[in-house]
Every structure is written in C-alpha cells, then in structure tokens.
Motif scaffolding. Sequence first.
Motif, PDB file in Angstrom:
ATOM      1  N   PRO A 197       0.833  -1.210   0.000  1.00  0.00           N
ATOM      2  CA  PRO A 197       0.000   0.000   0.000  1.00  0.00           C
ATOM      3  C   PRO A 197       0.865   1.256   0.000  1.00  0.00           C
ATOM      4  CG  PRO A 197      -0.212  -1.197   2.090  1.00  0.00           C
ATOM      5  CD  PRO A 197       0.681  -1.996   1.207  1.00  0.00           C
ATOM      6  N   GLY A 198       0.327   2.334  -0.516  1.00  0.00           N
ATOM      7  CA  GLY A 198       1.102   3.571  -0.619  1.00  0.00           C
ATOM      8  C   GLY A 198       2.059   3.438  -1.781  1.00  0.00           C
ATOM      9  N   MET A 199       3.326   3.644  -1.532  1.00  0.00           N
ATOM     10  CA  MET A 199       4.348   3.519  -2.566  1.00  0.00           C
ATOM     11  C   MET A 199       4.655   2.037  -2.793  1.00  0.00           C
ATOM     12  SD  MET A 199       8.281   4.968  -2.508  1.00  0.00           S
ATOM     13  CE  MET A 199       7.791   6.476  -1.714  1.00  0.00           C
ATOM     14  N   THR A 200       4.601   1.598  -4.044  1.00  0.00           N
ATOM     15  CA  THR A 200       4.922   0.204  -4.351  1.00  0.00           C
ATOM     16  C   THR A 200       6.438   0.007  -4.375  1.00  0.00           C
ATOM     17  OG1 THR A 200       5.093   0.482  -6.755  1.00  0.00           O
ATOM     18  CG2 THR A 200       2.874   0.055  -5.842  1.00  0.00           C
ATOM     19  N   GLY A 201       6.836  -1.245  -4.389  1.00  0.00           N
ATOM     20  CA  GLY A 201       8.255  -1.554  -4.494  1.00  0.00           C
ATOM     21  C   GLY A 201       8.862  -1.031  -5.785  1.00  0.00           C
ATOM     22  N   LEU A 202       8.093  -1.092  -6.882  1.00  0.00           N
ATOM     23  CA  LEU A 202       8.591  -0.587  -8.162  1.00  0.00           C
ATOM     24  C   LEU A 202       8.753   0.930  -8.141  1.00  0.00           C
ATOM     25  CD1 LEU A 202       6.678  -2.774 -10.787  1.00  0.00           C
ATOM     26  CD2 LEU A 202       9.079  -2.941 -10.102  1.00  0.00           C
ATOM     27  N   GLU A 203       7.880   1.626  -7.417  1.00  0.00           N
ATOM     28  CA  GLU A 203       8.010   3.084  -7.282  1.00  0.00           C
ATOM     29  C   GLU A 203       9.185   3.449  -6.370  1.00  0.00           C
ATOM     30  OE1 GLU A 203       3.276   4.221  -7.795  1.00  0.00           O
ATOM     31  OE2 GLU A 203       4.051   3.710  -5.820  1.00  0.00           O
ATOM     32  N   MET A 204       9.452   2.604  -5.389  1.00  0.00           N
ATOM     33  CA  MET A 204      10.547   2.848  -4.452  1.00  0.00           C
ATOM     34  C   MET A 204      11.906   2.592  -5.106  1.00  0.00           C
ATOM     35  SD  MET A 204      11.452   0.766  -0.946  1.00  0.00           S
ATOM     36  CE  MET A 204      12.027  -0.670  -1.852  1.00  0.00           C
ATOM     37  N   LEU A 205      11.965   1.646  -6.019  1.00  0.00           N
ATOM     38  CA  LEU A 205      13.224   1.183  -6.587  1.00  0.00           C
ATOM     39  C   LEU A 205      14.120   2.288  -7.147  1.00  0.00           C
ATOM     40  CD1 LEU A 205      14.981  -1.263  -7.182  1.00  0.00           C
ATOM     41  CD2 LEU A 205      13.560  -1.739  -9.172  1.00  0.00           C
ATOM     42  N   PRO A 206      13.632   3.196  -8.006  1.00  0.00           N
ATOM     43  CA  PRO A 206      14.521   4.255  -8.506  1.00  0.00           C
ATOM     44  C   PRO A 206      15.044   5.170  -7.396  1.00  0.00           C
ATOM     45  CG  PRO A 206      12.433   4.250  -9.724  1.00  0.00           C
ATOM     46  CD  PRO A 206      12.312   3.260  -8.612  1.00  0.00           C
ATOM     47  N   LYS A 207      14.238   5.390  -6.366  1.00  0.00           N
ATOM     48  CA  LYS A 207      14.672   6.229  -5.239  1.00  0.00           C
ATOM     49  C   LYS A 207      15.815   5.549  -4.487  1.00  0.00           C
ATOM     50  CE  LYS A 207       9.926   7.919  -4.580  1.00  0.00           C
ATOM     51  NZ  LYS A 207       9.953   9.242  -5.083  1.00  0.00           N
ATOM     52  N   VAL A 208      15.704   4.237  -4.300  1.00  0.00           N
ATOM     53  CA  VAL A 208      16.761   3.483  -3.628  1.00  0.00           C
ATOM     54  C   VAL A 208      18.041   3.531  -4.454  1.00  0.00           C
ATOM     55  CG1 VAL A 208      17.509   1.158  -2.950  1.00  0.00           C
ATOM     56  CG2 VAL A 208      15.209   1.937  -2.386  1.00  0.00           C
ATOM     57  N   LYS A 209      17.908   3.318  -5.760  1.00  0.00           N
ATOM     58  CA  LYS A 209      19.088   3.295  -6.629  1.00  0.00           C
ATOM     59  C   LYS A 209      19.762   4.666  -6.692  1.00  0.00           C
ATOM     60  CE  LYS A 209      20.389   0.043  -8.046  1.00  0.00           C
ATOM     61  NZ  LYS A 209      21.188  -0.974  -7.335  1.00  0.00           N
ATOM     62  N   GLU A 210      18.974   5.726  -6.521  1.00  0.00           N
ATOM     63  CA  GLU A 210      19.543   7.073  -6.482  1.00  0.00           C
ATOM     64  C   GLU A 210      20.332   7.285  -5.190  1.00  0.00           C
ATOM     65  OE1 GLU A 210      17.554  11.368  -6.040  1.00  0.00           O
ATOM     66  OE2 GLU A 210      16.918  10.295  -7.847  1.00  0.00           O
ATOM     67  N   MET A 211      19.780   6.786  -4.070  1.00  0.00           N
ATOM     68  CA  MET A 211      20.420   6.947  -2.771  1.00  0.00           C
ATOM     69  C   MET A 211      21.632   6.035  -2.609  1.00  0.00           C
ATOM     70  SD  MET A 211      16.917   6.910  -0.516  1.00  0.00           S
ATOM     71  CE  MET A 211      17.678   6.737   1.065  1.00  0.00           C
ATOM     72  N   ARG A 212      21.488   4.788  -3.019  1.00  0.00           N
ATOM     73  CA  ARG A 212      22.525   3.772  -2.817  1.00  0.00           C
ATOM     74  C   ARG A 212      22.682   2.935  -4.089  1.00  0.00           C
ATOM     75  NH1 ARG A 212      23.586   2.637   2.730  1.00  0.00           N
ATOM     76  NH2 ARG A 212      25.291   1.430   1.875  1.00  0.00           N
ATOM     77  N   PRO A 213      23.277   3.510  -5.139  1.00  0.00           N
ATOM     78  CA  PRO A 213      23.362   2.804  -6.427  1.00  0.00           C
ATOM     79  C   PRO A 213      24.154   1.499  -6.375  1.00  0.00           C
ATOM     80  CG  PRO A 213      24.691   4.812  -6.449  1.00  0.00           C
ATOM     81  CD  PRO A 213      23.913   4.822  -5.169  1.00  0.00           C
ATOM     82  N   GLU A 214      25.019   1.371  -5.378  1.00  0.00           N
ATOM     83  CA  GLU A 214      25.860   0.172  -5.290  1.00  0.00           C
ATOM     84  C   GLU A 214      25.157  -1.014  -4.635  1.00  0.00           C
ATOM     85  OE1 GLU A 214      26.120   1.829  -1.198  1.00  0.00           O
ATOM     86  OE2 GLU A 214      25.832   2.669  -3.180  1.00  0.00           O
ATOM     87  N   VAL A 215      24.011  -0.774  -4.005  1.00  0.00           N
ATOM     88  CA  VAL A 215      23.331  -1.842  -3.262  1.00  0.00           C
ATOM     89  C   VAL A 215      22.344  -2.567  -4.185  1.00  0.00           C
ATOM     90  CG1 VAL A 215      21.832  -2.384  -1.302  1.00  0.00           C
ATOM     91  CG2 VAL A 215      23.557  -0.584  -1.087  1.00  0.00           C
ATOM     92  N   PRO A 216      22.522  -3.881  -4.342  1.00  0.00           N
ATOM     93  CA  PRO A 216      21.581  -4.633  -5.171  1.00  0.00           C
ATOM     94  C   PRO A 216      20.213  -4.730  -4.503  1.00  0.00           C
ATOM     95  CG  PRO A 216      23.231  -6.100  -4.208  1.00  0.00           C
ATOM     96  CD  PRO A 216      23.589  -4.710  -3.797  1.00  0.00           C
ATOM     97  N   VAL A 217      19.179  -4.657  -5.328  1.00  0.00           N
ATOM     98  CA  VAL A 217      17.804  -4.767  -4.859  1.00  0.00           C
ATOM     99  C   VAL A 217      17.151  -5.924  -5.603  1.00  0.00           C
ATOM    100  CG1 VAL A 217      15.576  -3.617  -4.598  1.00  0.00           C
ATOM    101  CG2 VAL A 217      17.687  -2.275  -4.475  1.00  0.00           C
ATOM    102  N   ILE A 218      16.617  -6.861  -4.840  1.00  0.00           N
ATOM    103  CA  ILE A 218      15.879  -7.973  -5.433  1.00  0.00           C
ATOM    104  C   ILE A 218      14.410  -7.784  -5.081  1.00  0.00           C
ATOM    105  CG2 ILE A 218      15.506 -10.478  -5.420  1.00  0.00           C
ATOM    106  CD1 ILE A 218      18.494 -10.783  -4.843  1.00  0.00           C
ATOM    107  N   MET A 219      13.584  -7.768  -6.104  1.00  0.00           N
ATOM    108  CA  MET A 219      12.152  -7.583  -5.906  1.00  0.00           C
ATOM    109  C   MET A 219      11.494  -8.943  -5.663  1.00  0.00           C
ATOM    110  SD  MET A 219      12.272  -4.367  -6.176  1.00  0.00           S
ATOM    111  CE  MET A 219      10.555  -3.975  -5.917  1.00  0.00           C
ATOM    112  N   ILE A 220      10.460  -8.935  -4.838  1.00  0.00           N
ATOM    113  CA  ILE A 220       9.718 -10.149  -4.504  1.00  0.00           C
ATOM    114  C   ILE A 220       8.267  -9.930  -4.908  1.00  0.00           C
ATOM    115  CG2 ILE A 220       8.989 -11.684  -2.635  1.00  0.00           C
ATOM    116  CD1 ILE A 220      11.462 -10.670  -1.053  1.00  0.00           C
ATOM    117  N   THR A 221       7.697 -10.908  -5.609  1.00  0.00           N
ATOM    118  CA  THR A 221       6.321 -10.775  -6.055  1.00  0.00           C
ATOM    119  C   THR A 221       5.613 -12.116  -6.088  1.00  0.00           C
ATOM    120  OG1 THR A 221       4.887  -9.960  -7.827  1.00  0.00           O
ATOM    121  CG2 THR A 221       6.964 -10.969  -8.499  1.00  0.00           C
TER     122      THR A 221
END
Length: 129
Positions: A64-88
Amino acid sequence: MSVLVLVVDDEPDVEALFRQQFRRDLRAQRFVMDFASSAADALSRITSTIGQTLILILSDINMPGMTGLEMLPKVKEMRPEVPVIMITAYGDADTKRKALERGASGLLTKPIDFSVLREEIDSRLAAAS
C-alpha cells in the motif's frame, strides 16, 4: 561494523519467516536483518544505515502507498551500489521487465525459494569481505 540485509514487506508474518529461515546466520552474526513495513519506512532506514554495510535489499512489489517498483529508482539514487531484489507473487514477464528496467538485480516469486536467496546473500557477503 555490521553487514545488513533490509527486507521490505507490508505482510506482518514476513519478519518471523525470514528470521526463522536465517536463524543460524543471525545467531552467528554473519549479518543483521532489518525489516521495513512500507517503502517510506525503507527509504528512511536506508538513509540511517551509517555504520552498517548494506549489502542487499529485498522488497515486495505490491505494498500500500508507494509500491516496491516506485521505491526502486529512489533506492538506486540513494545507494546505487546496493543490489535490490524484488519479490512478487506474480512472476510474469512484464513485472520482471519493469523491475529490471528500474534497476532491480533480480526477481523472486512467492513462495520464496530460500536456498536460492541464501546463495544470493552468501555471494554478497563474500563480495563485501
């Protein structure tokens, strides 16, 4: 300095499930697991990870609210070196394409294959040391 894996999921039972699956690793202090129940909570936790080596973020897509896909670019902007694995729960080609286009390192479908996830965490731990 501790090594951190951040899990982002709005389902309340996820934390207990992950802590159970990785109990030996957590007890042996191989890494620390932190949990965020929303994308907004995750973003604030990511900004406060000073003193910890953040090696992996696991995030649900549908929240609810911000989805993981909406959060992803924000995370990559803040911490581009950290891998993000999405779960669905829906591992269709379109969802996978969207996740990878936005910067995800991979996509896991529910129910999670914890042996695959363990291998991923082990490889991130090896790279961090």
